[in-house]
Motif scaffolding. Sequence first.
Motif, PDB file in Angstrom:
ATOM      1  N   LEU A   1       0.827  -1.211   0.000  1.00  0.00           N
ATOM      2  CA  LEU A   1       0.000   0.000   0.000  1.00  0.00           C
ATOM      3  C   LEU A   1       0.859   1.258   0.000  1.00  0.00           C
ATOM      4  O   LEU A   1       0.551   2.236  -0.690  1.00  0.00           O
ATOM      5  CB  LEU A   1      -0.939   0.005   1.210  1.00  0.00           C
TER       6      LEU A   1
ATOM      7  N   LEU B   1      -5.838   2.047  -2.790  1.00  0.00           N
ATOM      8  CA  LEU B   1      -5.493   2.192  -1.382  1.00  0.00           C
ATOM      9  C   LEU B   1      -6.698   1.960  -0.479  1.00  0.00           C
ATOM     10  O   LEU B   1      -6.601   1.275   0.538  1.00  0.00           O
ATOM     11  CB  LEU B   1      -4.929   3.596  -1.127  1.00  0.00           C
ATOM     12  N   VAL B   2      -7.818   2.581  -0.856  1.00  0.00           N
ATOM     13  CA  VAL B   2      -9.045   2.485  -0.056  1.00  0.00           C
ATOM     14  C   VAL B   2     -10.211   2.241  -1.011  1.00  0.00           C
ATOM     15  O   VAL B   2     -10.454   3.062  -1.910  1.00  0.00           O
ATOM     16  CB  VAL B   2      -9.316   3.776   0.740  1.00  0.00           C
TER      17      VAL B   2
ATOM     18  N   GLN C   1     -13.082  -0.758   6.285  1.00  0.00           N
ATOM     19  CA  GLN C   1     -12.187   0.085   5.498  1.00  0.00           C
ATOM     20  C   GLN C   1     -12.459   1.559   5.809  1.00  0.00           C
ATOM     21  O   GLN C   1     -13.611   1.943   6.015  1.00  0.00           O
ATOM     22  CB  GLN C   1     -12.413  -0.148   3.987  1.00  0.00           C
ATOM     23  N   PRO C   2     -11.422   2.388   5.862  1.00  0.00           N
ATOM     24  CA  PRO C   2     -10.025   2.048   5.570  1.00  0.00           C
ATOM     25  C   PRO C   2      -9.331   1.417   6.778  1.00  0.00           C
ATOM     26  O   PRO C   2      -9.649   1.735   7.920  1.00  0.00           O
ATOM     27  CB  PRO C   2      -9.409   3.400   5.235  1.00  0.00           C
TER      28      PRO C   2
ATOM     29  N   GLU D   1      -3.414   0.759   7.972  1.00  0.00           N
ATOM     30  CA  GLU D   1      -2.346   0.852   6.978  1.00  0.00           C
ATOM     31  C   GLU D   1      -2.776   1.730   5.801  1.00  0.00           C
ATOM     32  O   GLU D   1      -2.001   2.554   5.302  1.00  0.00           O
ATOM     33  CB  GLU D   1      -1.980  -0.548   6.479  1.00  0.00           C
ATOM     34  N   ALA D   2      -4.035   1.560   5.378  1.00  0.00           N
ATOM     35  CA  ALA D   2      -4.548   2.379   4.272  1.00  0.00           C
ATOM     36  C   ALA D   2      -4.630   3.844   4.693  1.00  0.00           C
ATOM     37  O   ALA D   2      -4.330   4.751   3.911  1.00  0.00           O
ATOM     38  CB  ALA D   2      -5.915   1.869   3.839  1.00  0.00           C
TER      39      ALA D   2
END
Length: 355
Positions: free
Chosen positions: A4, A39-40, A146-147, A150-151
């Motif tokens: 990511l 990423l998301v 989500q997110p 890490e994202a």
Amino acid sequence: MTELLAVALELAAEINRVTLASADPAEDLAFMWGPMKRLVPFAAGWLGTLDGDQRRYTTVTSVGHDRVSRAYMESEELTELRKKVGLLQRRRPLRLQDAPPRTVELPCWSEHWWPAGFREGLAVPLVAPDGRPLGVLGLHTDTASQPTAEARDAVGAIAHTVTAALDPMNSLAGLARLIHGATAAVVVDCRGAVTPLPGMATDPVLTRCPDVVPTAVDGLTDRVRYTAFLCPVRADDGRERYVRVTGLACPPGTSDDLVGLVVISPADDLCALTLRELVVLGLVIEGHANQGIAARLFITARTAAAHLEHIRTKLGASTRTAAAMLAMRRGLYIPYRLIDVRTGTSRAVTVSAGR
């Protein structure tokens, strides 16, 4: 390096490449929504800039939000809520689950995002290196998973690049450096407020003489993009010199809240013009005939004419009009606004002899 983070750095590099080559970086940022979904997996995204008084936002680009949602994202109501949860003071992204307890009960969630089907959100404050809040990047997802953390951090890694693309000060700093020998500069907004230009020094001429900045920007229009004139500066030891003051209109695409910038640079060749001749030139430029010049400087019309004769000789100009046009192009005059009307002499700004 995680996958990511690698995607985030790749996207940041692409944002930098696209916006550096663009005449309107904000408009071209719309391309980032597709790559950002790597990423998301967001359902809606929004990017907005904060106005000068920090009360409302303006949408730069948005995807997945209808007209009503975009209007709410721009509203003073939501701006106040962002302040309430401390978003404008942060430099890191904030998920709903990272926010203070009971944030989900705030009107933005209980009345807007939850009924719209959103279950989680990510707000990324866009803050300039000098601490100025510029805007917010917001993502909404339809799943609470989500997110991920890490994202969140990966999107945060992009924030600096997005901020740089949106910051009008970056293009203005480049504009100021086009002035040969520029030593100081400030930015002026539509309310007349003055802000130091990041990366440039300030100068007593811009802070101690209240008429200098307005004189530099008041004449700027869509057709008149710059002004230039001289300002006398007196050192502590009594010696007088001049600096050149240049007013530059903000380029198209800059925030509507900003009017222009004012730049200080050394005064180069003055063509041996005296203080009084520089003042006379300013009055000619402002449209005064000899009699009007004489009245304002407490001299006779004959003396005013003699000054003009000397001015034409020094500038190599055949007429007063030619002399005025040449002086305007070179910034070789002192505006009457900077003159002490009681004595007809300059209101020189006093600075430390060490400057």
